[in-house]
Motif scaffolding. Structure first.
Motif, short mmCIF file in Angstrom:
data_model
loop_
_atom_site.label_atom_id
_atom_site.label_comp_id
_atom_site.label_asym_id
_atom_site.label_seq_id
_atom_site.Cartn_x
_atom_site.Cartn_y
_atom_site.Cartn_z
N ASN A 65 0.75 -1.20 0.07
CA ASN A 65 0.15 0.08 0.05
C ASN A 65 1.06 1.05 0.08
O ASN A 65 0.38 2.00 -0.55
CB ASN A 65 -0.91 -0.09 1.18
N ALA A 66 2.09 1.20 0.45
CA ALA A 66 2.72 2.39 0.76
C ALA A 66 3.75 2.36 -0.74
O ALA A 66 4.19 3.76 -0.93
CB ALA A 66 4.08 2.09 1.77
N ASN A 67 3.88 1.61 -1.55
CA ASN A 67 4.54 1.62 -3.05
C ASN A 67 3.46 1.39 -4.11
O ASN A 67 3.89 0.72 -5.04
CB ASN A 67 5.53 0.75 -2.94
N GLY B 179 1.54 5.34 -7.62
CA GLY B 179 2.57 6.56 -7.54
C GLY B 179 3.15 6.79 -6.44
O GLY B 179 3.93 7.98 -6.17
N LYS B 180 2.76 6.25 -5.14
CA LYS B 180 3.37 6.47 -4.00
C LYS B 180 4.78 5.63 -3.97
O LYS B 180 4.88 4.51 -4.28
CB LYS B 180 2.55 6.20 -2.80
N GLY B 181 5.83 6.17 -3.19
CA GLY B 181 6.97 5.36 -2.70
C GLY B 181 7.72 5.01 -4.16
O GLY B 181 8.13 5.64 -5.04
N SER C 134 6.97 3.07 -6.27
CA SER C 134 6.10 3.10 -7.64
C SER C 134 6.25 4.41 -8.39
O SER C 134 6.32 4.58 -9.76
CB SER C 134 4.43 2.88 -7.50
N GLY C 135 6.42 5.54 -7.47
CA GLY C 135 6.46 6.90 -8.17
C GLY C 135 7.94 6.98 -8.93
O GLY C 135 8.05 7.58 -10.11
#
Length: 275
Positions: free
Chosen positions: A68-70, A73-75, A77-78
């Motif tokens: 969920n943190a990655n 677009g977060k972490g 993945s961005g």
């Protein structure tokens, strides 16, 4: 002639041994009592599915939190999306790519190389000093030597430029291949959190399936166990019934005349129609 044959009746009684009858009756009665009480027809109503271990749940939560943190677009993945947007390169690689592209597509201009001008100045000073020491400063030989020296430096500088340009083009090609390969890696990296979530979901679906199958097991046993118990009772009753009974059998007697002649029962069978 009347053979005067007699008829023999044999009666057999196959009822259970009298000494065993009380035990048989007791057994049938006990079976009936157990059946009436429903013994053996009960169904284990609790679940037989082993729940998740605490460490398994801890691991699932860790994977879920990390995913969920990655994701979206977060972490990480961005960052990986940025690599995809840059054609498969991170920031440092993209800078190196642009520098390499500049060299590969550049044109030779000897005057734009400040290092070359320093070399030329040093060479000119050396030639002037040598000509002055020989008393030939300003002479034709002096000028020819100066021209040859600077021309040789320029030729070598151009050759070095061409080598750098060829190397830059080769590196640019290889970097393109690297970027293309890293596109797939970045895309796989972006999917990793989703894959982790799907694995945790599959584990939960497996547990839910086993729990549902266990509910179906309980339902089926509740439906079938009374009939199984009834079959046991019937089997006991049917087996006990085969231990008793009376049978009567009649057989024709032998002709005394044929017996006296020695034919016996065989003779009666062969010659009975003649008398």
């Amino acid at each position: 002639m009347n053979g005067g044959g007699s008829k023999t009746t044999t009666q057999s009684n196959s009822e259970p041994w009298k000494a065993a009858q009380p035990a048989l009756k007791q057994g049938i009665g006990a079976a009936q009592n157990l059946y009436n009480k429903g013994v053996g027809a009960q169904v284990y109503g609790d679940s037989t599915v082993v729940p998740w271990d605490a460490k398994t749940i801890q691991g699932q939560n860790a994977i879920t939190n990390s995913a969920n943190a990655n994701i979206g677009g977060k972490g990480l993945s961005g960052q990986l999306q940025g690599v995809i947007n840059n054609g498969g390169y991170n920031a440092g690689q993209l800078e190196a790519l642009n520098n390499t592209r500049s060299v590969a597509n550049g044109s030779f201009n000897i005057n734009e190389d400040p290092g070359f001008q320093q070399v030329v100045d040093l060479a000119r000073n050396n030639v002037n000093a040598g000509a002055s020491g020989a008393g030939r400063y300003g002479s034709g030989i002096h000028q020819q030597t100066m021209g040859n020296t600077i021309g040789d430096l320029g030729a070598r500088q151009y050759q070095a430029f061409q080598q750098r340009k060829d190397a830059a083009n080769s590196n640019l090609f290889n970097m393109g291949s690297t970027g293309f390969g890293q596109l797939g890696q970045a895309y796989s990296g972006m999917k990793a959190p989703a894959s982790d979530l799907m694995q945790v979901g599959a584990m939960n679906e497996d547990l839910a399936t086993r729990q549902m199958n266990d509910k179906l097991r309980i339902f089926n046993e509740q439906q079938n166990r009374p009939w199984e118990n009834l079959s046991r009772l019937q089997a006991i009753a049917s087996g006990a019934g085969q231990l008793g009974g009376t049978q009567t059998q009649s057989q024709p007697g032998q002709n005394p005349f044929l017996t006296a002649l020695g034919y016996g029962a065989t003779g009666a069978g062969l010659l009975g129609g003649m008398f």
